[in-house]
Scaffold this active site. Structure first.
Site, PDB file in Angstrom:
ATOM      1  N   TYR A 167       0.680  -0.946   0.073  1.00 25.85           N
ATOM      2  CA  TYR A 167      -0.304  -0.314  -0.050  1.00 25.85           C
ATOM      3  C   TYR A 167       0.810   1.284  -0.320  1.00 25.85           C
ATOM      4  O   TYR A 167       0.833   2.321  -0.713  1.00 25.85           O
ATOM      5  CB  TYR A 167      -0.641  -0.525   1.269  1.00 25.85           C
ATOM      6  CG  TYR A 167      -1.778   1.095   1.213  1.00 25.85           C
ATOM      7  CD1 TYR A 167      -3.268   0.879   0.570  1.00 25.85           C
ATOM      8  CD2 TYR A 167      -1.229   2.349   2.223  1.00 25.85           C
ATOM      9  CE1 TYR A 167      -3.859   2.274   0.969  1.00 25.85           C
ATOM     10  CE2 TYR A 167      -2.476   3.172   2.844  1.00 25.85           C
ATOM     11  CZ  TYR A 167      -3.387   3.056   1.976  1.00 25.85           C
ATOM     12  OH  TYR A 167      -4.494   4.432   2.203  1.00 25.85           O
ATOM     13  N   LYS A 171       0.661   4.172  -2.860  1.00 25.65           N
ATOM     14  CA  LYS A 171       0.924   5.350  -3.202  1.00 25.65           C
ATOM     15  C   LYS A 171       1.935   6.087  -3.103  1.00 25.65           C
ATOM     16  O   LYS A 171       1.586   7.365  -3.569  1.00 25.65           O
ATOM     17  CB  LYS A 171       0.070   5.739  -1.009  1.00 25.65           C
ATOM     18  CG  LYS A 171      -1.040   4.806  -1.087  1.00 25.65           C
ATOM     19  CD  LYS A 171      -2.178   5.824  -1.725  1.00 25.65           C
ATOM     20  CE  LYS A 171      -2.874   5.576  -1.301  1.00 25.65           C
ATOM     21  NZ  LYS A 171      -4.961   5.356  -2.196  1.00 25.65           N
TER      22      LYS A 171
HETATM   23  N1  LIG Z   1      -9.097   6.362   5.663  1.00 28.54           N
HETATM   24  C1  LIG Z   1      -8.804   6.537   6.277  1.00 28.54           C
HETATM   25  O1  LIG Z   1      -7.854   7.484   6.921  1.00 28.54           O
HETATM   26  C2  LIG Z   1      -7.459   6.709   4.980  1.00 28.54           C
HETATM   27  C3  LIG Z   1      -6.269   6.870   5.271  1.00 28.54           C
HETATM   28  C4  LIG Z   1      -5.902   7.132   3.802  1.00 28.54           C
HETATM   29  C5  LIG Z   1      -5.666   6.638   2.781  1.00 28.54           C
HETATM   30  N2  LIG Z   1      -6.911   6.815   2.219  1.00 28.54           N
HETATM   31  C6  LIG Z   1      -7.234   6.479   1.135  1.00 28.54           C
HETATM   32  O2  LIG Z   1      -8.455   6.847   1.084  1.00 28.54           O
HETATM   33  C7  LIG Z   1      -8.225   5.971  -0.308  1.00 28.54           C
HETATM   34  C8  LIG Z   1     -10.594   6.006   0.053  1.00 28.54           C
HETATM   35  O3  LIG Z   1     -10.006   5.292   1.240  1.00 28.54           O
HETATM   36  P1  LIG Z   1     -11.922   4.859   2.200  1.00 28.54           P
HETATM   37  O4  LIG Z   1     -11.442   5.038   3.559  1.00 28.54           O
HETATM   38  O5  LIG Z   1     -12.637   5.529   1.639  1.00 28.54           O
HETATM   39  O6  LIG Z   1     -12.066   3.161   1.893  1.00 28.54           O
HETATM   40  P2  LIG Z   1     -13.082   2.452   1.875  1.00 28.54           P
HETATM   41  O7  LIG Z   1     -12.768   1.185   1.902  1.00 28.54           O
HETATM   42  O8  LIG Z   1     -14.588   2.926   2.651  1.00 28.54           O
HETATM   43  O9  LIG Z   1     -13.523   2.372  -0.300  1.00 28.54           O
HETATM   44  C9  LIG Z   1     -13.054   2.473  -0.918  1.00 28.54           C
HETATM   45  C10 LIG Z   1     -14.260   1.941  -2.130  1.00 28.54           C
HETATM   46  O10 LIG Z   1     -13.386   1.949  -3.488  1.00 28.54           O
HETATM   47  C11 LIG Z   1     -13.835   0.689  -3.564  1.00 28.54           C
HETATM   48  N3  LIG Z   1     -12.457  -0.241  -4.895  1.00 28.54           N
HETATM   49  C12 LIG Z   1     -12.184  -1.162  -3.963  1.00 28.54           C
HETATM   50  N4  LIG Z   1     -11.253  -1.595  -5.156  1.00 28.54           N
HETATM   51  C13 LIG Z   1     -11.874  -0.961  -6.199  1.00 28.54           C
HETATM   52  C14 LIG Z   1     -11.866  -1.357  -7.983  1.00 28.54           C
HETATM   53  N5  LIG Z   1     -10.585  -2.070  -7.746  1.00 28.54           N
HETATM   54  N6  LIG Z   1     -12.052  -0.716  -8.411  1.00 28.54           N
HETATM   55  C15 LIG Z   1     -12.801   0.255  -8.007  1.00 28.54           C
HETATM   56  N7  LIG Z   1     -13.229   0.548  -7.068  1.00 28.54           N
HETATM   57  C16 LIG Z   1     -12.885  -0.492  -6.251  1.00 28.54           C
HETATM   58  C17 LIG Z   1     -14.674  -0.068  -2.888  1.00 28.54           C
HETATM   59  O11 LIG Z   1     -15.981  -1.137  -3.579  1.00 28.54           O
HETATM   60  C18 LIG Z   1     -14.963   1.078  -1.977  1.00 28.54           C
HETATM   61  O12 LIG Z   1     -16.628   1.670  -1.842  1.00 28.54           O
HETATM   62  C19 LIG Z   1      -8.242   5.376  -0.743  1.00 28.54           C
HETATM   63  O13 LIG Z   1      -7.458   6.060  -1.780  1.00 28.54           O
HETATM   64  C20 LIG Z   1      -7.740   5.140   0.585  1.00 28.54           C
HETATM   65  O14 LIG Z   1      -6.895   4.423   0.251  1.00 28.54           O
HETATM   66  C21 LIG Z   1      -7.920   6.554   3.192  1.00 28.54           C
END
Ligand SMILES: NC(=O)c1ccc[n+]([C@@H]2O[C@H](COP(=O)([O-])OP(=O)(O)OC[C@H]3O[C@@H](n4cnc5c(N)ncnc54)[C@H](O)[C@@H]3O)[C@@H](O)[C@H]2O)c1
Length: 310
Positions: A167, A171
Site C-alpha cells: 500500500y 501510494k
Molecule cells: N480512511 C482513511 O483514514 C484513509 C487514510 C489514508 C488514505 N486513504 C485513502 O482514501 C481512499 C478512500 O478510502 P476509504 O477509507 O474511503 O475506503 P473504503 O474502503 O471505505 O472505500 C473504498 C471504495 O473503493 C472501492 N474499490 C475498491 N477496489 C476497487 C476497484 N478495483 N475498482 C473500483 N472501485 C474499487 C470499494 O468498493 C469501496 O467502495 C483510498 O484510496 C485510501 O487508500 C484513506
C-alpha cells in the site's frame, strides 16, 4: 466576480464513489451542481466479492436528491475501465471536467510474508487504477478548451508502513504519478494548452479502511475530506497544481516537495568506498525518517523504564 468553488455545469467521475471518502466526494460534487459518474467495483476491503449495487445505490441517492448521476461498476485496475468511466461522462454529458480517485483496497502483511498476489492486487488497484483514470481523462481534457482536474488519493503511509509495504509503495507511486501529470499539464499549458491541474489528497477519516488504525491519533469524517476535492476540481482551485494535501477533520496541511539537500564531491576522479565512509557522515550525513525516529525514541524510552520489582 470571484471564481466560484461550485461545480455547476461540470461533470466529474469519482472512483470508489460507492462508500467511505469516495461516497462523500460524490455526494458533495452533486450538491455543488456537478453531474457525477459514480464508479465503484463494490468490493470488500481486500478487493473480493464485487457487486454493482454499491455504485448504483449512491447514483440513486444523488438522483433522489435532485442531482444527476450514472453508475459504473467496473474494476479501476483494468485499463479499459478507465476509458469506460470517462466515456460514461462524455457520452452522457459531453465532457469530463474532474476525476477523483479514492477507490482503494488493503491487504496487510509484513513484507517478508507478503504474497505476490497481495503485492500485485494492491499496486494494481491504487497505482494502475490512478494511471488508467489519468490516462483516459487527460486524453480528453487536453482537447477541451476548459481543461480539467485530476485528484489523486494518497496517504500519509506513502512515507512508509510497517505492515502495508504494498500500500505504501502504491501510494508513493500515486504521488509521483500525480506530480508527473501536473508537470505534463504545466508543459501543455506553456504550449497553449487548456488549464489542467493534478494534485493529491492524503486523507484521514473514519471508514471501514481505517477501522484498525489506533485513532488516539487525529481523525475525522469522510465529509470533512470532500470539500477539498470539490475545491481542487472547481475553477477557484484550477491554479493549484502538483501539491499533496493532508485533509483530516478541520485540518488541511501541505506537504513539502522532495529536493536534494546537501552534496559532496569526490576529491579525485571518483569516490572510493573508504572515501565515502570517511566523508559522508560529516558532509552529507542522513536525513531523519520521522517514523523510524519515532520507533527509536520508543525503543530508548522502553530501555530507560525500570523493570517492576517482583
Ligand atoms: N480512511 C482513511 O483514514 C484513509 C487514510 C489514508 C488514505 N486513504 C485513502 O482514501 C481512499 C478512500 O478510502 P476509504 O477509507 O474511503 O475506503 P473504503 O474502503 O471505505 O472505500 C473504498 C471504495 O473503493 C472501492 N474499490 C475498491 N477496489 C476497487 C476497484 N478495483 N475498482 C473500483 N472501485 C474499487 C470499494 O468498493 C469501496 O467502495 C483510498 O484510496 C485510501 O487508500 C484513506
Amino acid at each position: 466576480m470571484a471564481e466560484t468553488c461550485h461545480l455547476e455545469g461540470k461533470t466529474v467521475a469519482v472512483t470508489g464513489g460507492g462508500s467511505g471518502i469516495g461516497r462523500a466526494v460524490a455526494l458533495a460534487c452533486a450538491a455543488e451542481g456537478a453531474n457525477v459518474v459514480v464508479a465503484d467495483y463494490g468490493v470488500d476491503l481486500d478487493g473480493s466479492n464485487p457487486s454493482s449495487e454499491r455504485a448504483r445505490a449512491v447514483a440513486d441517492e444523488i438522483a433522489a436528491a435532485g442531482g444527476a448521476a450514472v453508475a459504473v461498476a467496473g474494476d479501476v485496475s483494468v485499463f479499459a475501465v478507465g476509458a469506460e468511466i470517462v466515456a460514461a461522462a462524455c457520452d452522457t454529458w459531453g465532457a469530463i471536467d474532474g476525476i477523483a480517485c479514492p477507490a482503494g483496497v488493503l491487504r496487510e502483511r509484513m513484507l517478508f510474508n507478503m504474497t505476490e498476489e497481495e503485492w500485485d492486487h494492491v499496486v494494481a488497484v491504487h497505482l494502475k487504477g490512478h494511471f488508467n483514470l489519468y490516462r483516459a481523462g487527460l486524453a480528453r481534457m487536453r482537447k477541451q478548451p476548459t481543461g480539467g482536474s485530476l485528484v489523486g488519493f494518497a496517504s500519509g503511509a506513502f512515507v512508509a508502513s510497517v505492515a502495508q509495504a504494498n500500500y505504501a509503495a502504491a501510494k508513493g507511486g500515486v504521488v509521483s504519478l500525480t506530480r508527473s501529470a501536473a508537470l505534463l499539464a504545466a508543459s501543455l499549458r506553456l504550449r497553449g494548452g487548456p488549464p489542467i491541474n493534478a494534485n493529491c489528497i492524503a486523507p484521514v477519516a473514519r471508514t471501514r479502511m481505517s477501522e484498525n488504525v489506533p485513532f488516539e491519533i487525529e481523525t475525522g469524517e469522510p465529509a470533512d475530506v470532500a470539500p477539498m476535492a470539490v475545491y481542487l476540481m472547481s475553477d477557484a482551485g484550477r491554479e493549484v497544481n502538483a501539491q499533496i494535501y493532508t485533509v483530516v477533520g478541520r485540518r488541511i496541511s501541505v506537504w513539502n516537495q522532495p529536493a536534494e539537500l546537501r552534496s559532496m564531491w569526490a576529491p579525485g576522479d571518483r569516490w572510493t568506498p573508504a572515501g565515502i565512509a570517511e566523508m559522508l557522515p560529516g558532509a552529507v550525513g542522513q536525513e531523519p525518517h520521522p517514523f523510524v525516529v519515532d520507533l527509536e525514541r520508543r525503543l530508548s524510552a522502553r530501555a530507560e523504564t525500570p523493570r517492576s520489582q517482583p
